[in-house]
Design a protein around this motif. Structure first.
Motif, PDB file in Angstrom:
ATOM      1  N   ARG A  23       0.828  -1.204   0.000  1.00  0.00           N
ATOM      2  CA  ARG A  23       0.000   0.000   0.000  1.00  0.00           C
ATOM      3  C   ARG A  23       0.861   1.251   0.000  1.00  0.00           C
ATOM      4  N   ALA A  24       1.905   1.244   0.812  1.00  0.00           N
ATOM      5  CA  ALA A  24       2.811   2.392   0.866  1.00  0.00           C
ATOM      6  C   ALA A  24       3.496   2.598  -0.480  1.00  0.00           C
ATOM      7  N   GLY A  25       3.937   1.492  -1.109  1.00  0.00           N
ATOM      8  CA  GLY A  25       4.600   1.602  -2.404  1.00  0.00           C
ATOM      9  C   GLY A  25       3.701   2.184  -3.466  1.00  0.00           C
ATOM     10  N   ARG A  26       2.461   1.719  -3.533  1.00  0.00           N
ATOM     11  CA  ARG A  26       1.529   2.231  -4.535  1.00  0.00           C
ATOM     12  C   ARG A  26       1.204   3.697  -4.296  1.00  0.00           C
ATOM     13  N   THR A  27       1.131   4.085  -3.021  1.00  0.00           N
ATOM     14  CA  THR A  27       0.775   5.474  -2.701  1.00  0.00           C
ATOM     15  C   THR A  27       1.896   6.434  -3.044  1.00  0.00           C
ATOM     16  N   VAL A  28       3.107   6.166  -2.545  1.00  0.00           N
ATOM     17  CA  VAL A  28       4.195   7.122  -2.766  1.00  0.00           C
ATOM     18  C   VAL A  28       4.642   7.147  -4.218  1.00  0.00           C
ATOM     19  N   SER A  29       4.495   6.023  -4.941  1.00  0.00           N
ATOM     20  CA  SER A  29       4.921   5.979  -6.342  1.00  0.00           C
ATOM     21  C   SER A  29       4.004   6.768  -7.255  1.00  0.00           C
ATOM     22  N   GLN A  30       2.796   7.092  -6.755  1.00  0.00           N
ATOM     23  CA  GLN A  30       1.787   7.869  -7.481  1.00  0.00           C
ATOM     24  C   GLN A  30       1.192   7.116  -8.672  1.00  0.00           C
ATOM     25  N   ILE A  31       1.407   5.801  -8.765  1.00  0.00           N
ATOM     26  CA  ILE A  31       0.786   5.065  -9.859  1.00  0.00           C
ATOM     27  C   ILE A  31      -0.712   4.876  -9.621  1.00  0.00           C
ATOM     28  N   GLU A  32      -1.170   5.089  -8.384  1.00  0.00           N
ATOM     29  CA  GLU A  32      -2.595   4.951  -8.096  1.00  0.00           C
ATOM     30  C   GLU A  32      -3.363   6.253  -8.271  1.00  0.00           C
ATOM     31  N   VAL A  33      -2.665   7.337  -8.597  1.00  0.00           N
ATOM     32  CA  VAL A  33      -3.369   8.596  -8.852  1.00  0.00           C
ATOM     33  C   VAL A  33      -4.340   8.391 -10.002  1.00  0.00           C
ATOM     34  N   ALA A  34      -5.572   8.814  -9.811  1.00  0.00           N
ATOM     35  CA  ALA A  34      -6.603   8.635 -10.829  1.00  0.00           C
ATOM     36  C   ALA A  34      -7.560   9.819 -10.777  1.00  0.00           C
ATOM     37  N   TYR A  35      -8.346   9.958 -11.831  1.00  0.00           N
ATOM     38  CA  TYR A  35      -9.276  11.084 -11.946  1.00  0.00           C
ATOM     39  C   TYR A  35     -10.698  10.583 -12.176  1.00  0.00           C
ATOM     40  N   PRO A  36     -11.256   9.794 -11.251  1.00  0.00           N
ATOM     41  CA  PRO A  36     -12.580   9.202 -11.476  1.00  0.00           C
ATOM     42  C   PRO A  36     -13.711  10.221 -11.543  1.00  0.00           C
ATOM     43  N   LYS A  37     -13.524  11.394 -10.912  1.00  0.00           N
ATOM     44  CA  LYS A  37     -14.576  12.410 -10.911  1.00  0.00           C
ATOM     45  C   LYS A  37     -14.322  13.514 -11.933  1.00  0.00           C
ATOM     46  N   SER A  38     -13.366  13.300 -12.824  1.00  0.00           N
ATOM     47  CA  SER A  38     -13.059  14.312 -13.834  1.00  0.00           C
ATOM     48  C   SER A  38     -14.265  14.555 -14.741  1.00  0.00           C
ATOM     49  N   PRO A  39     -14.497  15.812 -15.112  1.00  0.00           N
ATOM     50  CA  PRO A  39     -15.617  16.109 -16.014  1.00  0.00           C
ATOM     51  C   PRO A  39     -15.391  15.667 -17.445  1.00  0.00           C
ATOM     52  N   ILE A  40     -14.172  15.206 -17.780  1.00  0.00           N
ATOM     53  CA  ILE A  40     -13.905  14.844 -19.178  1.00  0.00           C
ATOM     54  C   ILE A  40     -13.671  13.348 -19.361  1.00  0.00           C
ATOM     55  N   VAL A  41     -13.931  12.532 -18.346  1.00  0.00           N
ATOM     56  CA  VAL A  41     -13.834  11.083 -18.525  1.00  0.00           C
ATOM     57  C   VAL A  41     -15.226  10.490 -18.431  1.00  0.00           C
ATOM     58  N   GLY A  42     -15.395   9.315 -19.018  1.00  0.00           N
ATOM     59  CA  GLY A  42     -16.716   8.705 -18.971  1.00  0.00           C
ATOM     60  C   GLY A  42     -16.702   7.260 -19.431  1.00  0.00           C
ATOM     61  N   GLN A  43     -17.837   6.615 -19.287  1.00  0.00           N
ATOM     62  CA  GLN A  43     -17.982   5.252 -19.767  1.00  0.00           C
ATOM     63  C   GLN A  43     -19.448   4.985 -20.085  1.00  0.00           C
ATOM     64  N   ASP A  44     -19.665   4.024 -20.948  1.00  0.00           N
ATOM     65  CA  ASP A  44     -21.002   3.513 -21.239  1.00  0.00           C
ATOM     66  C   ASP A  44     -20.952   2.009 -21.067  1.00  0.00           C
ATOM     67  N   GLN A  45     -21.883   1.507 -20.282  1.00  0.00           N
ATOM     68  CA  GLN A  45     -21.981   0.071 -20.060  1.00  0.00           C
ATOM     69  C   GLN A  45     -23.445  -0.294 -19.910  1.00  0.00           C
ATOM     70  N   SER A  46     -23.816  -1.397 -20.459  1.00  0.00           N
ATOM     71  CA  SER A  46     -25.196  -1.843 -20.366  1.00  0.00           C
ATOM     72  C   SER A  46     -25.633  -1.922 -18.910  1.00  0.00           C
ATOM     73  N   SER A  47     -26.879  -1.551 -18.646  1.00  0.00           N
ATOM     74  CA  SER A  47     -27.412  -1.646 -17.298  1.00  0.00           C
ATOM     75  C   SER A  47     -27.414  -3.088 -16.840  1.00  0.00           C
ATOM     76  N   LEU A  48     -27.132  -3.291 -15.563  1.00  0.00           N
ATOM     77  CA  LEU A  48     -27.131  -4.642 -15.007  1.00  0.00           C
ATOM     78  C   LEU A  48     -28.469  -5.335 -15.225  1.00  0.00           C
ATOM     79  N   TRP A  49     -29.532  -4.552 -15.210  1.00  0.00           N
ATOM     80  CA  TRP A  49     -30.869  -5.140 -15.344  1.00  0.00           C
ATOM     81  C   TRP A  49     -31.138  -5.612 -16.774  1.00  0.00           C
ATOM     82  N   ASN A  50     -30.344  -5.132 -17.729  1.00  0.00           N
ATOM     83  CA  ASN A  50     -30.527  -5.558 -19.114  1.00  0.00           C
ATOM     84  C   ASN A  50     -29.561  -6.660 -19.536  1.00  0.00           C
TER      85      ASN A  50
END
Length: 558
Positions: free
Chosen positions: A381-408
């Protein structure tokens, strides 16, 4: 306006900003009020994610050649009793280590690269006196020591000018935060210790009189010596003071000398409220400063520049929407806020641990450190944190995805339609805003294939190989090319080794005979990923859908 941008500040962040703007096709100038590269090397550790950025930029070889790889740290008492051994683990990167390299050397490599590759030379002893901006651009006033003055008109101004940033102050942005009640002293010295220290280890001595850290540097017996002292300790920054601190806190029989530089400073924890004001941007220490715990500062600033440059290039060329520039603050400021929180907790915890004086409390502290650092999940956990490879932008306004609804979703898939298991496994792939991992692809690597200034469209065929599916992926590839032209490259990834006849001849194919690429991307059924020029997932979908991809592209591109 002949120039696209003016970069203020030629530290590591400004140099990367200028190089990245140039690599992405913009013209720029870079000025610095200093005489040359930093003499005092406050920043020393380069982490895995930054090394990946350097790989993409084309400067990784000279950086690695000049640096020293560090695999962990050994913590000892002044009487040479073993307290703990800290190992670097869990870093899923080709650069699964810390690289020790003085900031000065990093700046020299980057400045040489900037001039050699792009013909841009740092303009030294040139100061930004002030600037104003309007809807059309920025007017900056420059001055040199010899009385020379110049007015420059540019579309964009990049403030990479450090914690005392003229750019930030001219924007009248506050720099809110606090100052720690501690004085940090550092020196680049030659050290002799009475215990063997491996070249790839940091040596830390913890005793009742305080802490001493020795970070290995290139060169025989050379280390960065680091220690904290009380602000009331007003001993001068000179060799005799460091020798006295070594005698007080280090093992008997140690000696040091031959200082390349020595410095002291107070530690601050501050963050600007905005990274963008109109056509002016802040990066690095101009936007955020914090404790050196974890060696995050320079690395975070370099990645600020790496994040912004490709976006600015698209907008400046009139092909990207302004939302790209707004996303810079939306993506990078939360990273800084979380880093400030992490380093603040670490620093205050360290201050408390170092304040212990009684043998009993010191013994408890040392046993606790030994236990915690021996836990495998803590190391990873310490290695992944300090190395910054886990930095991500999940709430960015310019990223997105489309996936079929689980119910379908059907319980089992049919042809190219995902089933429940396919739907679940798609969640294991890199999420929108996440860094794309590196891995072998034939005789090459994925990060090598992603290198460059383009977006990369990865189209996964999945387990069901049908002509209909290949024809659809071929249409998606051609539609993306028609929309973005040379700004995108595309690959269709097939689970076998044969090129499907249903694909157009001009669509590149990547073979995935053992299915590892499909597995890492959760692509058990047909799906697509659009990877940004900075190596993060901009968009993904399951199943592949031309219209939905086009809708996402319309959000970013004119």
């Amino acid at each position: 306006m002949a120039l696209d941008a003016l970069v203020v500040g030629a530290g590591p962040v400004g140099l990367v900003m200028a190089a990245e703007l140039s690599r992405h096709g913009l013209s720029c100038r870079i000025i610095d009020q200093g005489e040359g590269p930093s003499i005092w090397s406050k920043a020393q550790i380069i982490h895995a994610r930054t090394l990946e950025c350097f790989h993409d930029m084309g400067v990784i070889d000279p950086i690695l050649a000049r640096g020293r790889q560090v695999a962990g740290a050994r913590i000892l008492s002044p009487t040479l009793e073993r307290i703990a051994r800290v190992e670097i683990g869990g870093i899923d990167s080709p650069y699964a280590f810390l690289l020790s390299l003085s900031q000065r050397e990093t700046e020299i490599v980057l400045a040489e690269h900037l001039e050699r590759a792009y013909g841009v030379k740092v303009e030294r002893k040139v100061k930004l006196q002030g600037f104003s901006q309007d809807e059309g651009g920025v007017t900056a006033a420059l001055a040199a020591e010899d009385g020379w003055v110049e007015e420059v008109r540019v579309p964009y101004l990049l403030g990479c000018d450090g914690s005392h940033s003229t750019v930030r102050k001219t924007l009248d942005l506050p720099f809110e935060g606090s100052t720690y009640d501690v004085r940090l002293m550092q020196a680049d010295v030659r050290v002799e210790l009475p215990v063997a220290v491996h070249d790839d280890e940091i040596a830390i001595f913890l005793g009742p009189n305080g802490m001493l850290g020795f970070f290995p540097l290139p060169g025989e017996g050379r280390y960065r010596m680091l220690t904290f002292v009380d602000p009331s300790d007003d001993r001068p920054v000179e060799l005799e003071t460091f020798q006295a601190l070594l005698k007080e806190r280090g093992p008997a029989g140690s000696s040091l000398g031959d200082p390349a530089w020595m410095i002291d400073f107070r530690i601050h924890c501050r963050l600007a409220p905005h990274y963008r004001v109109g056509r002016v941007f802040l990066s690095g220490d101009a936007a955020h400063i914090h404790s050196p715990a974890g060696g995050q500062g320079m690395n975070m600033g370099i990645q600020d520049a790496y994040n912004l440059a490709w976006k600015l290039a698209l907008v400046a060329r009139g092909v990207g929407r302004d939302a790209l520039l707004d996303s810079y603050e939306a993506e990078r400021r939360p990273v800084a806020a979380e880093t400030l929180r992490f380093t603040d907790v670490s620093t205050r915890g360290l201050q408390t641990a170092l304040s212990l004086k009684s043998p009993l409390t010191i013994g408890i502290r040392n046993h606790l450190m030994n236990f915690v650092t021996s836990l495998g999940f803590v190391k990873e956990r310490a290695g992944r944190t300090v190395s910054q490879i886990e930095v991500a932008y999940p709430k960015s306004p310019i990223v997105g995805q489309d996936q079929s609804s689980l119910w379908n979703i059907r319980l089992t898939g049919s042809d190219e339609r995902p089933g429940l298991s396919d739907w679940i496994h798609f969640g294991d792939g890199p999420a929108p805003g996440a860094r794309v991992p590196d891995m072998p692809v034939g005789s090459d690597t994925l990060h090598n294939l992603l290198r460059g200034t383009q977006h990369t469209l990865l189209c996964f065929d999945g387990a069901a190989a049908t002509n209909e599916g290949y024809e659809r992926l071929g249409r998606i590839v051609n539609a993306a090319r028609a929309r973005l032209g040379e700004r995108v490259r595309a690959y269709v990834i097939v689970p076998g080794t044969e090129v499907p006849t249903a694909l157009p001849a001009d669509v590149p194919v990547l073979s995935d005979p053992d299915g590892e690429l499909h597995r890492r991307f959760g692509a058990r059924s047909e799906s697509i990923y659009m990877v940004r020029p900075d190596g993060y997932v901009g968009y993904r979908s399951q199943p592949a859908d031309e219209e939905k991809l086009a809708a996402w592209l319309d959000r970013l591109f004119v």
